[in-house]
Design a protein around this motif. Structure first.
Motif, PDB file in Angstrom:
ATOM      1  N   GLN A  73      -3.166  12.716   0.136  1.00 18.37           N
ATOM      2  CA  GLN A  73      -3.608  12.835   1.520  1.00 18.37           C
ATOM      3  C   GLN A  73      -3.278  11.557   2.295  1.00 18.37           C
ATOM      4  O   GLN A  73      -2.719  11.595   3.386  1.00 18.37           O
ATOM      5  CB  GLN A  73      -5.123  13.072   1.529  1.00 18.37           C
ATOM      6  CG  GLN A  73      -5.669  13.604   2.837  1.00 18.37           C
ATOM      7  CD  GLN A  73      -5.144  15.007   3.137  1.00 18.37           C
ATOM      8  OE1 GLN A  73      -4.848  15.766   2.223  1.00 18.37           O
ATOM      9  NE2 GLN A  73      -5.013  15.318   4.403  1.00 18.37           N
ATOM     10  N   ALA A  74      -3.603  10.427   1.670  1.00 17.10           N
ATOM     11  CA  ALA A  74      -3.360   9.140   2.328  1.00 17.10           C
ATOM     12  C   ALA A  74      -1.861   8.902   2.484  1.00 17.10           C
ATOM     13  O   ALA A  74      -1.408   8.388   3.502  1.00 17.10           O
ATOM     14  CB  ALA A  74      -3.994   8.022   1.516  1.00 17.10           C
ATOM     15  N   ALA A  75      -1.081   9.303   1.454  1.00 21.01           N
ATOM     16  CA  ALA A  75       0.364   9.099   1.516  1.00 21.01           C
ATOM     17  C   ALA A  75       0.969   9.895   2.672  1.00 21.01           C
ATOM     18  O   ALA A  75       1.882   9.426   3.346  1.00 21.01           O
ATOM     19  CB  ALA A  75       1.006   9.512   0.193  1.00 21.01           C
ATOM     20  N   VAL A  76       0.429  11.088   2.888  1.00 21.06           N
ATOM     21  CA  VAL A  76       0.925  11.909   3.998  1.00 21.06           C
ATOM     22  C   VAL A  76       0.712  11.174   5.317  1.00 21.06           C
ATOM     23  O   VAL A  76       1.565  11.175   6.196  1.00 21.06           O
ATOM     24  CB  VAL A  76       0.208  13.281   4.000  1.00 21.06           C
ATOM     25  CG1 VAL A  76       0.515  14.025   5.286  1.00 21.06           C
ATOM     26  CG2 VAL A  76       0.645  14.103   2.796  1.00 21.06           C
ATOM     27  N   ARG A 113       3.038   5.928  -2.726  1.00 21.01           N
ATOM     28  CA  ARG A 113       4.197   6.726  -3.136  1.00 21.01           C
ATOM     29  C   ARG A 113       4.148   6.995  -4.634  1.00 21.01           C
ATOM     30  O   ARG A 113       4.353   8.100  -5.093  1.00 21.01           O
ATOM     31  CB  ARG A 113       5.493   5.984  -2.804  1.00 21.01           C
ATOM     32  CG  ARG A 113       5.950   6.220  -1.397  1.00 21.01           C
ATOM     33  CD  ARG A 113       7.388   5.715  -1.233  1.00 21.01           C
ATOM     34  NE  ARG A 113       7.748   5.745   0.169  1.00 21.01           N
ATOM     35  CZ  ARG A 113       8.266   4.728   0.834  1.00 21.01           C
ATOM     36  NH1 ARG A 113       8.498   3.586   0.230  1.00 21.01           N
ATOM     37  NH2 ARG A 113       8.555   4.842   2.108  1.00 21.01           N
ATOM     38  N   ARG A 114       3.871   5.899  -5.381  1.00 20.04           N
ATOM     39  CA  ARG A 114       3.803   6.036  -6.845  1.00 20.04           C
ATOM     40  C   ARG A 114       2.731   7.037  -7.254  1.00 20.04           C
ATOM     41  O   ARG A 114       2.901   7.807  -8.176  1.00 20.04           O
ATOM     42  CB  ARG A 114       3.476   4.672  -7.485  1.00 20.04           C
ATOM     43  CG  ARG A 114       4.662   3.750  -7.616  1.00 20.04           C
ATOM     44  CD  ARG A 114       4.402   2.671  -8.652  1.00 20.04           C
ATOM     45  NE  ARG A 114       3.182   1.900  -8.408  1.00 20.04           N
ATOM     46  CZ  ARG A 114       3.117   0.860  -7.587  1.00 20.04           C
ATOM     47  NH1 ARG A 114       4.172   0.474  -6.923  1.00 20.04           N
ATOM     48  NH2 ARG A 114       1.989   0.199  -7.442  1.00 20.04           N
ATOM     49  N   GLU A 115       1.596   6.972  -6.541  1.00 19.78           N
ATOM     50  CA  GLU A 115       0.463   7.805  -6.936  1.00 19.78           C
ATOM     51  C   GLU A 115       0.384   9.070  -6.100  1.00 19.78           C
ATOM     52  O   GLU A 115      -0.633   9.747  -6.073  1.00 19.78           O
ATOM     53  CB  GLU A 115      -0.832   6.990  -6.793  1.00 19.78           C
ATOM     54  CG  GLU A 115      -0.811   5.765  -7.679  1.00 19.78           C
ATOM     55  CD  GLU A 115      -2.083   4.947  -7.554  1.00 19.78           C
ATOM     56  OE1 GLU A 115      -2.939   5.308  -6.719  1.00 19.78           O
ATOM     57  OE2 GLU A 115      -2.204   3.969  -8.291  1.00 19.78           O
ATOM     58  N   ALA A 127       0.839  -1.203   0.000  1.00 19.65           N
ATOM     59  CA  ALA A 127       0.000   0.000   0.000  1.00 19.65           C
ATOM     60  C   ALA A 127       0.874   1.253   0.000  1.00 19.65           C
ATOM     61  O   ALA A 127       0.607   2.213  -0.724  1.00 19.65           O
ATOM     62  CB  ALA A 127      -0.927  -0.007   1.213  1.00 19.65           C
ATOM     63  N   ILE A 128       1.953   1.221   0.811  1.00 17.61           N
ATOM     64  CA  ILE A 128       2.852   2.390   0.860  1.00 17.61           C
ATOM     65  C   ILE A 128       3.510   2.604  -0.506  1.00 17.61           C
ATOM     66  O   ILE A 128       3.565   3.716  -1.026  1.00 17.61           O
ATOM     67  CB  ILE A 128       3.914   2.205   1.966  1.00 17.61           C
ATOM     68  CG1 ILE A 128       3.237   2.316   3.331  1.00 17.61           C
ATOM     69  CG2 ILE A 128       5.008   3.256   1.841  1.00 17.61           C
ATOM     70  CD1 ILE A 128       4.134   1.899   4.483  1.00 17.61           C
TER      71      ILE A 128
END
Lengths: 120, 399
Positions: free
Chosen positions: B80-83, B70-72, B65-66
């Motif tokens: 937002q989710a990556a943050v 990161r890619r997206e 998922a990480i």
């Protein structure tokens, strides 16, 4: 935080006392709605709110062609229309729903809760 | 079923629930869980199943998922989710119970979602059932069920349905939906609708586990105690219900194979409910199962009490399925002819248990030709291997 439109629905045709049965009932609802608005402001969820004039006062504008076309009356022919609304900014749907329940009780109307996709 | 698939099924709900908490996004969680399964299918046949498969799957899925986020990372919503992944501030308090699966259950059962979507979504996210299996359980086309689940997930994301167990004051009004969903998960575990294992022990275990947690959360709600008792009394009979790949009906079960500890616990809960004096659907269902598990043999069952309890159940749940079960009990009290008249009136065309009940009553009345047709109809309506084997044997015994 997320923005929601809390819209109050009511009959397209309004009587002498708006959507209410008597002057007394109308005044009670207005007072309760005013108190609810104050609570919203105190809680920090308030963005914007307002009651709308009857749908018969609406004008539809179609500006997609060369010259705009104006027509009298609301966009949709329907028995139920939005009579007023609140825009709130709250942490999640549960808070929006509890505000809608309080707003519905105050204004004596059914309230639809709808999330904004984004706010410009 | 292969070991990898079995482990994955057992762990799916825990993996998804933990990823939803971490990433706050159901689709991200599901995609990552799926990728972890693919990784397990590639790796485990060579390395063997790791000692803590659930932990392995959760870690692998989290890493996938990480990577994906990161890619997206440039896209707004995903950004937002990556943050969140890098955000090391502690999570907000999530409610009175710290269990990912219970939180996901209450999210799936939010009153803002359509009732049929709640069950489907729970079975998908916590039970790991495929859309096809859920569609089969609900007797609707797969596309319909797929749309229902997609719409519900979209509403959770777009309307910001919170991912938490509601505050104590809101729990009772949310409870009805949650209990219904746990009951249906238990049902699917008790007799699976698909072609895989006839009994889905992983689903029954999950339903029991979540019901126990609910009871800790709401010790004074008699319907919670009732549902837990019901699930325990069904679970207690598990080992006696299938023999040589065939379903064994209640009358033919070896009662020595019943789990006495679970029965004692279930009976204790039913007595507690009776003392509370606030009956409801699940308490009555539990009481019916208490009567069955109390009897030393099928003949010794207090059938008049069973029928009386079904009469009470019909007041809470006036559905044709309840009326069908009542009719089956009436057959023991008043004979198959009376019961058949009741069964024939019920609008349950297409329901395997209705055909099976008719077939059995017709068999007992010596109406072999009609019984054969009814067994054929029952066989056409169920994909459960143990039920099919039982029905085929019964059909073959007709003279």
């Amino acid at each position: 935080m997320a923005h929601y439109l809390l819209s109050v629905h009511g009959p397209a045709e309004r009587g002498e006392f708006g959507d209410y049965g008597s002057r007394e009932a109308m005044e009670e609802a207005f007072a309760a709605t005013g108190a609810f608005n104050e609570e919203l402001k105190t809680s920090g969820y308030w963005v914007f709110a307002g009651g709308l004039e009857p749908a018969a006062t609406a004008t539809v504008v179609d500006g997609r062609g060369e010259a705009p076309v104006l027509s009298d009356g609301p966009y949709l022919e329907t028995k139920e229309l939005i009579g007023g609304f609140w825009v709130v900014d709250v942490p999640d749907l549960d808070v929006a729903l509890s505000l809608a329940a309080a707003g519905s009780k105050a204004c004596r109307g059914v309230v639809e809760v709808r999330p904004f996709e984004g706010v410009a | 079923m292969r070991a990898v698939e079995r482990v994955f099924r057992e762990e799916y709900g825990r993996v998804v629930a933990s990823l939803v908490r971490r990433f706050g996004d159901i689709d991200v969680a599901e995609e990552a869980a799926g990728e972890a399964l693919v990784a397990a299918l590639e790796k485990w046949p060579d390395t063997g199943v790791p000692p803590n498969p659930g932990g392995w799957l959760t870690t692998t899925a989290g890493n996938r998922a990480i990577d994906r986020l990161r890619r997206e990372g440039q896209r707004d919503a995903k950004h937002q989710a990556a943050v969140m992944v890098y955000d090391d501030t502690p999570h907000e308090p999530t409610g009175p119970v710290e269990d990912d699966r219970l939180r996901l259950l209450f999210t799936c059962c939010h009153p803002a979602l359509a009732p049929e979507a709640r069950v489907a979504l729970t079975l998908r996210l916590l039970g790991g059932l495929s859309v096809a299996e859920i569609a089969q359980a609900f007797l609707v086309p797969e596309t319909t069920m797929g749309q229902r689940i997609t719409r519900a997930k979209k509403k959770i994301a777009a309307a910001h349905v919170p991912y938490r167990v509601p505050a104590a004051a809101d729990l009772p009004e949310r409870l009805g939906g949650v209990l219904t969903v746990l009951f249906l998960i238990g049902n699917e575990g008790y007799l699976a609708s698909g072609e895989g294992a006839p009994l889905r022990t992983d689903l029954m275990d999950e339903a029991v586990r979540l019901a126990r947690q609910l009871r800790r959360l709401l010790p004074d709600e008699p319907e919670v105690a009732g549902l837990l008792a019901l699930l325990l009394l069904l679970e207690a009979r598990r080992d006696a219900r299938v023999r040589d790949g065939q379903l064994v009906t209640l009358a033919d079960q070896d009662r020595a194979g019943w789990d006495r500890a679970l029965i004692a616990e279930g009976h204790g809960l039913v007595r507690e409910c009776l003392a509370t004096g606030r009956p409801g659907r699940f308490q009555v269902l539990a009481a019916i199962n208490a009567v069955h598990t109390d009897a030393p043999s099928a003949q010794d069952t207090d059938w008049s009490q069973v029928v009386a309890l079904y009469d009470q159940l019909l007041r809470f749940d006036p559905s044709p399925v309840v009326a069908l079960n009542r009719a089956v009990a009436v057959a023991e009290l008043d004979g198959p002819e009376v019961a058949l008249a009741l069964v024939d009136r019920l609008p349950l065309e297409g329901y395997h248990a209705w055909y099976a009940a008719r077939a059995d009553l017709l068999r007992r009345l010596g109406r072999s030709g009609e019984a054969r047709d009814a067994y054929d109809a029952a066989l056409a309506a169920t994909r459960n291997s143990a039920e099919r084997a039982y029905l085929q044997r019964r059909r073959g015994e007709l003279v």
